[in-house]
Design a protein around this motif. Structure first.
Motif, PDB file in Angstrom:
ATOM      1  N   GLN A  68     -45.759  37.846 -31.975  1.00 52.29           N
ATOM      2  CA  GLN A  68     -45.944  37.199 -33.490  1.00 52.29           C
ATOM      3  C   GLN A  68     -45.592  35.984 -33.639  1.00 52.29           C
ATOM      4  O   GLN A  68     -46.049  34.979 -34.174  1.00 52.29           O
ATOM      5  CB  GLN A  68     -45.539  38.299 -34.473  1.00 52.29           C
ATOM      6  CG  GLN A  68     -45.969  39.466 -34.429  1.00 52.29           C
ATOM      7  CD  GLN A  68     -47.540  39.658 -34.856  1.00 52.29           C
ATOM      8  OE1 GLN A  68     -48.137  39.237 -35.566  1.00 52.29           O
ATOM      9  NE2 GLN A  68     -48.478  39.869 -33.772  1.00 52.29           N
ATOM     10  N   ARG A  80     -43.063  47.307 -34.440  1.00 46.75           N
ATOM     11  CA  ARG A  80     -42.601  45.851 -34.503  1.00 46.75           C
ATOM     12  C   ARG A  80     -41.269  46.120 -33.951  1.00 46.75           C
ATOM     13  O   ARG A  80     -40.457  46.765 -34.186  1.00 46.75           O
ATOM     14  CB  ARG A  80     -42.567  45.560 -35.868  1.00 46.75           C
ATOM     15  CG  ARG A  80     -43.824  45.644 -36.614  1.00 46.75           C
ATOM     16  CD  ARG A  80     -45.013  44.583 -36.018  1.00 46.75           C
ATOM     17  NE  ARG A  80     -46.132  44.400 -36.935  1.00 46.75           N
ATOM     18  CZ  ARG A  80     -47.094  45.178 -36.800  1.00 46.75           C
ATOM     19  NH1 ARG A  80     -47.132  46.192 -36.100  1.00 46.75           N
ATOM     20  NH2 ARG A  80     -48.174  45.077 -37.684  1.00 46.75           N
ATOM     21  N   TYR A 127     -38.171  42.789 -34.200  1.00 43.72           N
ATOM     22  CA  TYR A 127     -37.876  41.467 -34.633  1.00 43.72           C
ATOM     23  C   TYR A 127     -36.483  41.164 -34.570  1.00 43.72           C
ATOM     24  O   TYR A 127     -35.708  42.125 -34.631  1.00 43.72           O
ATOM     25  CB  TYR A 127     -37.974  41.286 -36.044  1.00 43.72           C
ATOM     26  CG  TYR A 127     -39.577  40.782 -36.122  1.00 43.72           C
ATOM     27  CD1 TYR A 127     -39.824  39.742 -36.351  1.00 43.72           C
ATOM     28  CD2 TYR A 127     -40.565  41.812 -36.254  1.00 43.72           C
ATOM     29  CE1 TYR A 127     -41.343  39.049 -36.519  1.00 43.72           C
ATOM     30  CE2 TYR A 127     -41.918  41.246 -36.583  1.00 43.72           C
ATOM     31  CZ  TYR A 127     -42.173  40.102 -36.698  1.00 43.72           C
ATOM     32  OH  TYR A 127     -43.700  39.867 -36.847  1.00 43.72           O
ATOM     33  N   ALA A 143     -45.401  42.855 -32.030  1.00 38.87           N
ATOM     34  CA  ALA A 143     -46.097  43.641 -32.733  1.00 38.87           C
ATOM     35  C   ALA A 143     -46.824  44.474 -31.589  1.00 38.87           C
ATOM     36  O   ALA A 143     -47.372  44.102 -30.621  1.00 38.87           O
ATOM     37  CB  ALA A 143     -47.311  43.428 -33.643  1.00 38.87           C
ATOM     38  N   SER A 164     -43.189  42.690 -44.718  1.00 40.77           N
ATOM     39  CA  SER A 164     -44.335  43.570 -44.235  1.00 40.77           C
ATOM     40  C   SER A 164     -43.949  44.143 -42.623  1.00 40.77           C
ATOM     41  O   SER A 164     -44.011  45.316 -42.398  1.00 40.77           O
ATOM     42  CB  SER A 164     -45.773  43.062 -44.380  1.00 40.77           C
ATOM     43  OG  SER A 164     -46.565  43.860 -43.906  1.00 40.77           O
ATOM     44  N   ASP A 165     -43.808  42.979 -41.840  1.00 40.56           N
ATOM     45  CA  ASP A 165     -43.467  43.339 -40.532  1.00 40.56           C
ATOM     46  C   ASP A 165     -42.239  44.142 -40.287  1.00 40.56           C
ATOM     47  O   ASP A 165     -42.169  45.024 -39.477  1.00 40.56           O
ATOM     48  CB  ASP A 165     -43.486  42.213 -39.634  1.00 40.56           C
ATOM     49  CG  ASP A 165     -45.037  41.607 -39.025  1.00 40.56           C
ATOM     50  OD1 ASP A 165     -45.890  42.324 -39.491  1.00 40.56           O
ATOM     51  OD2 ASP A 165     -44.994  41.116 -38.035  1.00 40.56           O
ATOM     52  N   HIS A 189     -42.236  47.873 -40.563  1.00 38.90           N
ATOM     53  CA  HIS A 189     -42.761  48.646 -39.549  1.00 38.90           C
ATOM     54  C   HIS A 189     -41.805  48.561 -38.456  1.00 38.90           C
ATOM     55  O   HIS A 189     -42.209  48.926 -36.899  1.00 38.90           O
ATOM     56  CB  HIS A 189     -44.242  48.138 -38.937  1.00 38.90           C
ATOM     57  CG  HIS A 189     -45.173  48.133 -40.072  1.00 38.90           C
ATOM     58  ND1 HIS A 189     -45.626  49.603 -40.559  1.00 38.90           N
ATOM     59  CD2 HIS A 189     -45.689  47.652 -41.166  1.00 38.90           C
ATOM     60  CE1 HIS A 189     -46.573  49.507 -41.438  1.00 38.90           C
ATOM     61  NE2 HIS A 189     -46.566  48.226 -41.831  1.00 38.90           N
TER      62      HIS A 189
END
Length: 174
Positions: free
Chosen positions: A82, A41, A43, A59, A29-30, A33
């Motif tokens: 996060q 987001r 990552y 986020a 899900s993250d 985005h």
């Protein structure tokens, strides 16, 4: 971090956070985005000899992530860290600081005016890292971490771009 990193990240996640590990779906899900013009987001993963030894995620919420700058009437944006995780055998090597630096760099790119995070009250090592970067404790979230009903310390950094002055580049994969 890309979709093909999720499985090795999950292994590390389950080792480090066995009681409240993120699910595969949460990462998917993250990551959904994290790309494209409307990305909110960021990552990253850290690798040694092709093996993931750390990861971190940020986020963003607010006007800049939605395309409106402060000069266009927006009020700026904030970011939430996060997650930051480092394999146990890499603790004390500075990898956590490198991952945090990369997240703060991303927050600056998103024009964030502040960065927030929650940290277990019993995770003193992490708290010291965040304090070194200028984060300040601003409150608690009672019983935030489950199971165990452990409180979270809420910390905030204002103007993350000033924290990055003088920070050298990192070898983190975005």
């Amino acid at each position: 971090m890309r979709w093909w990193d999720i499985e090795p990240v999950l292994e590390l996640e389950k080792d480090l956070f066995p009681e409240d590990a993120w699910s595969r779906g949460m990462f998917w899900s993250d990551l959904a985005h994290a790309r494209g013009p409307g990305a909110t987001r960021r990552y990253v993963v850290a690798t040694v000899d092709g093996r993931i030894v750390g990861y971190a995620g940020l986020a963003v919420a607010g006007t800049a992530a939605e395309g409106e700058s402060e000069s266009e009437g927006g009020s700026g944006t904030g970011a939430d860290i996060q997650t930051i995780a480092v394999a146990r055998e890499r603790w004390g090597t500075g990898l956590g600081a490198q991952l945090l630096t990369e997240l703060l760099r991303a927050a600056s790119e998103f024009d964030c005016t502040e960065v927030m995070l929650e940290c277990r009250v019993d995770n003193v090592r992490a708290q010291k890292l965040y304090e070194r970067f200028g984060f300040e404790a601003i409150g608690f979230r009672r019983g935030y971490y489950q199971p165990g009903n452990v409180d979270a310390l809420v910390m905030r950094l204002t103007d993350p771009s000033t924290t990055l002055n003088g920070v050298q580049g990192t070898e983190i994969n975005g």
